[in-house]
Design a protein around this motif. Structure first.
Motif, PDB file in Angstrom:
ATOM      1  N   ALA A 190      -5.630  -0.398  -6.760  1.00  0.00           N
ATOM      2  CA  ALA A 190      -6.119  -1.255  -5.678  1.00  0.00           C
ATOM      3  C   ALA A 190      -6.342  -2.683  -6.179  1.00  0.00           C
ATOM      4  N   ASP A 191      -6.805  -2.793  -7.420  1.00  0.00           N
ATOM      5  CA  ASP A 191      -7.089  -4.102  -7.994  1.00  0.00           C
ATOM      6  C   ASP A 191      -5.810  -4.928  -8.170  1.00  0.00           C
ATOM      7  N   ILE A 192      -4.787  -4.306  -8.727  1.00  0.00           N
ATOM      8  CA  ILE A 192      -3.521  -5.013  -8.952  1.00  0.00           C
ATOM      9  C   ILE A 192      -2.889  -5.387  -7.612  1.00  0.00           C
TER      10      ILE A 192
ATOM     11  N   ALA B 236      -4.419  -5.992  -4.824  1.00  0.00           N
ATOM     12  CA  ALA B 236      -5.172  -7.106  -4.236  1.00  0.00           C
ATOM     13  C   ALA B 236      -4.762  -8.426  -4.891  1.00  0.00           C
ATOM     14  N   ARG B 237      -4.547  -8.407  -6.207  1.00  0.00           N
ATOM     15  CA  ARG B 237      -4.146  -9.642  -6.916  1.00  0.00           C
ATOM     16  C   ARG B 237      -2.780 -10.104  -6.441  1.00  0.00           C
ATOM     17  N   ARG B 238      -1.891  -9.143  -6.251  1.00  0.00           N
ATOM     18  CA  ARG B 238      -0.524  -9.486  -5.808  1.00  0.00           C
ATOM     19  C   ARG B 238      -0.546 -10.053  -4.387  1.00  0.00           C
ATOM     20  N   LEU B 239      -1.380  -9.442  -3.531  1.00  0.00           N
ATOM     21  CA  LEU B 239      -1.473  -9.937  -2.149  1.00  0.00           C
ATOM     22  C   LEU B 239      -2.057 -11.344  -2.111  1.00  0.00           C
ATOM     23  N   GLN B 240      -3.070 -11.546  -2.956  1.00  0.00           N
ATOM     24  CA  GLN B 240      -3.740 -12.847  -3.010  1.00  0.00           C
ATOM     25  C   GLN B 240      -2.778 -13.960  -3.401  1.00  0.00           C
ATOM     26  N   LYS B 241      -1.799 -13.606  -4.214  1.00  0.00           N
ATOM     27  CA  LYS B 241      -0.849 -14.617  -4.713  1.00  0.00           C
ATOM     28  C   LYS B 241       0.171 -15.041  -3.667  1.00  0.00           C
ATOM     29  N   ALA B 242       0.368 -14.198  -2.644  1.00  0.00           N
ATOM     30  CA  ALA B 242       1.492 -14.409  -1.726  1.00  0.00           C
ATOM     31  C   ALA B 242       1.508 -15.801  -1.096  1.00  0.00           C
TER      32      ALA B 242
ATOM     33  N   GLU C 254       0.837  -1.203   0.000  1.00  0.00           N
ATOM     34  CA  GLU C 254       0.000   0.000   0.000  1.00  0.00           C
ATOM     35  C   GLU C 254       0.871   1.252   0.000  1.00  0.00           C
ATOM     36  N   GLY C 255       1.970   1.193   0.748  1.00  0.00           N
ATOM     37  CA  GLY C 255       2.872   2.332   0.860  1.00  0.00           C
ATOM     38  C   GLY C 255       3.542   2.684  -0.445  1.00  0.00           C
ATOM     39  N   ARG C 256       3.707   1.678  -1.324  1.00  0.00           N
ATOM     40  CA  ARG C 256       4.364   1.934  -2.613  1.00  0.00           C
ATOM     41  C   ARG C 256       3.565   2.890  -3.483  1.00  0.00           C
TER      42      ARG C 256
END
Ligand code: 5GP
Length: 198
Positions: free
Chosen positions: A153-155, A157-163, A146-148
């Motif tokens: 927001a969509d991208i 969320a996708r990146r977080l979901q992949k973690a 988020e800080g970056r």
């Protein structure tokens, strides 16, 4: 971003190798790689090719080589990439020729690639050093992404979901010899330098 240290002119050691740094988006891999390039005189940065658009403060040619999908496909079909993978809708690949040349010259080639690429490198270059960077916890990963403020927001969320999936693949595949938790950046970099030079 990864910039001036693409090719550090200081003398090589004669013990060239490929170092793979992987980990979920937002774990601080880019900061880690930048510091490795600053502190290891024989380290060079492998510039990946990608079909992803340029982001934030990135500079073409130093962060990535930004290319169109047909160009990526052609180069991939020609076998020009050591490994390649699709991540969140875009393709990424490590150009093979510079990596091979640098290893012959005794350089430590630093590459930041996703877990799919790490798995490919493990089978093709078993002697490479593969390090997976973990976040201290999910909340700090979310806060860092988020800080970056470089992704929608969509991208994000996708990146977080992949973690979670990425961490599971890294552990289950057995392709990573080392797992390092990036809590304090400087400590993490020192730990990785010990792994690489140890
Ligand atoms: P980003 O878009 O945040 O720069 O990168 C997205 C993901 O692609 C990250 O996990 C990053 O490590 C990975 N990546 C960057 N370059 C390459 C590459 O050449 N090959 C592969 N497989 N992944 C890459």
């Amino acid at each position: 971003m990864l910039s001036s240290a693409q090719s550090n002119p200081k003398a090589a050691t004669g013990n060239g190798n490929l170092v793979v740094i992987s980990g979920p988006s937002g774990t601080g891999k880019t900061s880690i790689c930048n510091l490795l390039l600053e502190r290891l005189p024989q380290a060079v940065w492998s510039v990946s090719a990608t079909t992803r658009p340029l982001r934030g403060s990135e500079a073409a040619g130093s962060s990535y080589e930004y290319i169109e999908p047909p160009d990526f496909d052609r180069r991939r079909a020609n076998g020009e990439f050591l490994e390649s993978a699709e991540y969140c809708g875009h393709w990424y690949g490590t150009p093979a020729a510079p990596v091979k040349r640098w290893i012959e010259q005794g350089k430590i080639v630093i590459t930041e690639i996703d877990v799919q690429g790490g798995v490919q490198i493990a089978s093709q270059m078993p002697n490479s050093c593969r390090i997976f960077v973990l976040p201290p916890d999910f909340d700090s990963l979310k806060a860092r992404l988020e800080g970056r403020k470089t992704e929608s927001a969509d991208i994000m969320a996708r990146r977080l979901q992949k973690a979670d999936g990425e961490i599971a693949i890294a552990r289950d595949s057995g392709c990573y010899q080392h797992f390092v938790t990036n809590d304090v950046l400087d400590d993490t970099v020192n730990e990785i330098i010990e792994i690489i030079t140890g």
